[in-house]
Write a protein that holds these residues in place. Structure first.
Motif, PDB file in Angstrom:
ATOM      1  N   MET A 100     -65.859 -12.456  -1.614  1.00 42.73           N
ATOM      2  CA  MET A 100     -66.095 -11.022  -0.720  1.00 42.73           C
ATOM      3  C   MET A 100     -64.676 -10.277  -0.581  1.00 42.73           C
ATOM      4  O   MET A 100     -63.693 -10.974  -0.137  1.00 42.73           O
ATOM      5  CB  MET A 100     -66.580 -11.419   0.781  1.00 42.73           C
ATOM      6  N   LYS A 101     -64.696  -9.049  -0.826  1.00 41.44           N
ATOM      7  CA  LYS A 101     -63.508  -8.445  -0.548  1.00 41.44           C
ATOM      8  C   LYS A 101     -63.438  -8.119   1.025  1.00 41.44           C
ATOM      9  O   LYS A 101     -64.774  -7.836   1.747  1.00 41.44           O
ATOM     10  CB  LYS A 101     -63.484  -7.353  -1.328  1.00 41.44           C
ATOM     11  N   TRP A 102     -62.475  -7.519   1.622  1.00 40.34           N
ATOM     12  CA  TRP A 102     -62.338  -7.246   2.865  1.00 40.34           C
ATOM     13  C   TRP A 102     -63.162  -6.166   3.020  1.00 40.34           C
ATOM     14  O   TRP A 102     -63.672  -6.183   4.206  1.00 40.34           O
ATOM     15  CB  TRP A 102     -60.795  -6.777   3.204  1.00 40.34           C
ATOM     16  N   LEU A 103     -63.220  -5.410   2.304  1.00 40.99           N
ATOM     17  CA  LEU A 103     -64.231  -4.046   2.516  1.00 40.99           C
ATOM     18  C   LEU A 103     -65.614  -4.291   2.659  1.00 40.99           C
ATOM     19  O   LEU A 103     -66.454  -3.531   3.092  1.00 40.99           O
ATOM     20  CB  LEU A 103     -64.077  -3.033   1.271  1.00 40.99           C
ATOM     21  N   ASP A 104     -65.920  -5.486   2.085  1.00 37.83           N
ATOM     22  CA  ASP A 104     -67.546  -5.808   2.319  1.00 37.83           C
ATOM     23  C   ASP A 104     -67.798  -6.899   3.132  1.00 37.83           C
ATOM     24  O   ASP A 104     -68.709  -7.305   3.518  1.00 37.83           O
ATOM     25  CB  ASP A 104     -67.757  -6.631   0.778  1.00 37.83           C
ATOM     26  N   ILE A 105     -66.661  -7.314   4.211  1.00 32.90           N
ATOM     27  CA  ILE A 105     -66.605  -8.221   5.250  1.00 32.90           C
ATOM     28  C   ILE A 105     -66.891  -7.395   6.407  1.00 32.90           C
ATOM     29  O   ILE A 105     -66.251  -6.155   6.707  1.00 32.90           O
ATOM     30  CB  ILE A 105     -65.370  -9.102   5.377  1.00 32.90           C
ATOM     31  N   ASP A 106     -68.001  -7.647   7.325  1.00 36.91           N
ATOM     32  CA  ASP A 106     -67.996  -7.093   8.695  1.00 36.91           C
ATOM     33  C   ASP A 106     -66.927  -7.281   9.597  1.00 36.91           C
ATOM     34  O   ASP A 106     -66.701  -8.557  10.022  1.00 36.91           O
ATOM     35  CB  ASP A 106     -69.345  -7.546   9.060  1.00 36.91           C
ATOM     36  N   PRO A 107     -66.225  -6.241   9.953  1.00 38.93           N
ATOM     37  CA  PRO A 107     -64.892  -6.455  10.919  1.00 38.93           C
ATOM     38  C   PRO A 107     -65.119  -6.364  12.191  1.00 38.93           C
ATOM     39  O   PRO A 107     -64.302  -6.416  13.022  1.00 38.93           O
ATOM     40  CB  PRO A 107     -64.146  -5.447  10.347  1.00 38.93           C
ATOM     41  N   SER A 108     -66.557  -6.297  12.617  1.00 38.51           N
ATOM     42  CA  SER A 108     -66.752  -5.725  14.048  1.00 38.51           C
ATOM     43  C   SER A 108     -66.532  -6.861  15.380  1.00 38.51           C
ATOM     44  O   SER A 108     -65.998  -6.614  16.297  1.00 38.51           O
ATOM     45  CB  SER A 108     -68.180  -5.444  14.219  1.00 38.51           C
ATOM     46  N   GLU A 109     -66.393  -8.327  14.591  1.00 41.09           N
ATOM     47  CA  GLU A 109     -65.955  -9.040  15.444  1.00 41.09           C
ATOM     48  C   GLU A 109     -64.615  -9.715  14.889  1.00 41.09           C
ATOM     49  O   GLU A 109     -64.205 -10.903  15.301  1.00 41.09           O
ATOM     50  CB  GLU A 109     -66.950 -10.270  15.418  1.00 41.09           C
ATOM     51  N   CYS A 110     -63.826  -9.009  14.231  1.00 34.80           N
ATOM     52  CA  CYS A 110     -62.419  -9.556  13.726  1.00 34.80           C
ATOM     53  C   CYS A 110     -61.497  -9.642  14.926  1.00 34.80           C
ATOM     54  O   CYS A 110     -61.564  -9.083  15.855  1.00 34.80           O
ATOM     55  CB  CYS A 110     -61.941  -8.452  12.758  1.00 34.80           C
ATOM     56  N   PRO A 111     -60.684 -10.782  14.680  1.00 37.46           N
ATOM     57  CA  PRO A 111     -59.720 -11.149  15.916  1.00 37.46           C
ATOM     58  C   PRO A 111     -58.815 -10.088  16.208  1.00 37.46           C
ATOM     59  O   PRO A 111     -58.247  -9.758  17.507  1.00 37.46           O
ATOM     60  CB  PRO A 111     -59.145 -12.393  15.474  1.00 37.46           C
ATOM     61  N   VAL A 112     -58.452  -9.131  15.279  1.00 41.07           N
ATOM     62  CA  VAL A 112     -57.615  -7.902  15.757  1.00 41.07           C
ATOM     63  C   VAL A 112     -58.324  -6.928  16.430  1.00 41.07           C
ATOM     64  O   VAL A 112     -57.958  -6.658  17.375  1.00 41.07           O
ATOM     65  CB  VAL A 112     -57.141  -7.494  14.216  1.00 41.07           C
ATOM     66  N   ARG A 113     -59.720  -6.933  16.210  1.00 43.97           N
ATOM     67  CA  ARG A 113     -60.353  -5.975  16.988  1.00 43.97           C
ATOM     68  C   ARG A 113     -60.583  -6.366  18.575  1.00 43.97           C
ATOM     69  O   ARG A 113     -60.265  -5.647  19.306  1.00 43.97           O
ATOM     70  CB  ARG A 113     -61.580  -5.572  16.360  1.00 43.97           C
ATOM     71  N   ARG A 114     -60.755  -7.872  18.351  1.00 44.15           N
ATOM     72  CA  ARG A 114     -61.046  -8.529  19.763  1.00 44.15           C
ATOM     73  C   ARG A 114     -59.993  -8.483  20.572  1.00 44.15           C
ATOM     74  O   ARG A 114     -59.994  -8.124  21.843  1.00 44.15           O
ATOM     75  CB  ARG A 114     -61.360  -9.925  19.554  1.00 44.15           C
TER      76      ARG A 114
END
Lengths: 160, 160
Positions: B1-15
């Motif tokens: 999976m490329k980053w663009l296809d990964i769901d970033p909503s719970e990504c640690p940077v975001r948290r």
């Protein structure tokens, strides 16, 4: 001089935050260092409005952190791609540090979302606090902070 | 999976950014790690309004990054001091990384505002990107980023 007596208005943390100290800017940068370049991809993936995205991209380009380059798909109008500059890559440790805090304190039990490894040896990569003599994994208890050459006293007016 | 296809909503940077991704919060934390504890000192030194300061302190305490402890000067009402928690100190590398970017790109020719040195050897202290095998000062070109175990695909609805 104690920190409280030093004028912090030009402090380097503040200067950096004036440029990127805002959630959407840092999330855009997170995507950019992971290869996202096009407006619609940022909008869809970061999940922000077009207006806010346009504003933050403008600011990041003006700040020299992203560079805009035109491209044109056949039959479409010319648009911009946004690429991380050398200056932008100097923010990569900030993103890694944010990632590490998030992984430590709000961890997904499955493991990290992105796995970052050193090409040469395959070992996982982190930001660490180290001294120039090579002593690594320092904590705040092992360092001393003193005013530096550009520390200026905070002028307090009588009306404060 | 490329980053663009990964769901970033719970990504640690975001948290992490959900907790501290805002200029005033990070400036308050900057002051707190430098020993500032009292409301009036934060207000005067960081230079923000009482209302915003109260809001950010509340959020930082709720997030476990600062701890509120009551104190009372003789003849005055009970007030709170705000101290960095162990969790809050885990954000220290973020502040150091912000400091380093500001020093590199918006440098005061006189030199740094704060001088941070390792107690044991006196050498200056920085954040660096390193692998667990001890290879240090890595750049983004020397690492490879892959999806990790908690990467989930971004679901795209037909109306997107």
């Amino acid at each position: 001089m104690k920190w409280l007596d030093i004028d912090p208005s030009e402090c380097p943390v503040r200067r950096t935050l004036d440029l990127v100290g805002e959630k959407w800017s840092l999330l855009i940068l997170r995507d950019a260092v992971n290869g996202v370049r096009r407006f619609d991809d940022f909008r869809r993936h970061v999940g922000l409005s077009e207006a806010v995205l346009a504003d933050r991209l403008r600011k990041l380009v003006a700040g020299g952190v992203l560079a805009a380059r035109p491209y044109r798909e056949p039959g479409a109008r010319t648009r911009n791609e946004y690429r991380v500059t050398a200056k932008g890559w100097d923010l990569w440790p900030v993103l890694l540090a944010l990632k590490q805090f998030g992984e430590k304190h709000r961890a997904d039990p499955a493991g990290p979302m992105l796995d970052i490894r050193h090409d040469d040896c395959g070992a996982p990569v982190r930001v660490v606090v180290a001294c120039s003599e090579g002593h690594s994994h320092l904590t705040h208890r092992e360092v001393t902070v003193r005013p530096g050459p550009s520390a200026r006293p905070l002028r307090t007016s009588p009306t404060c």
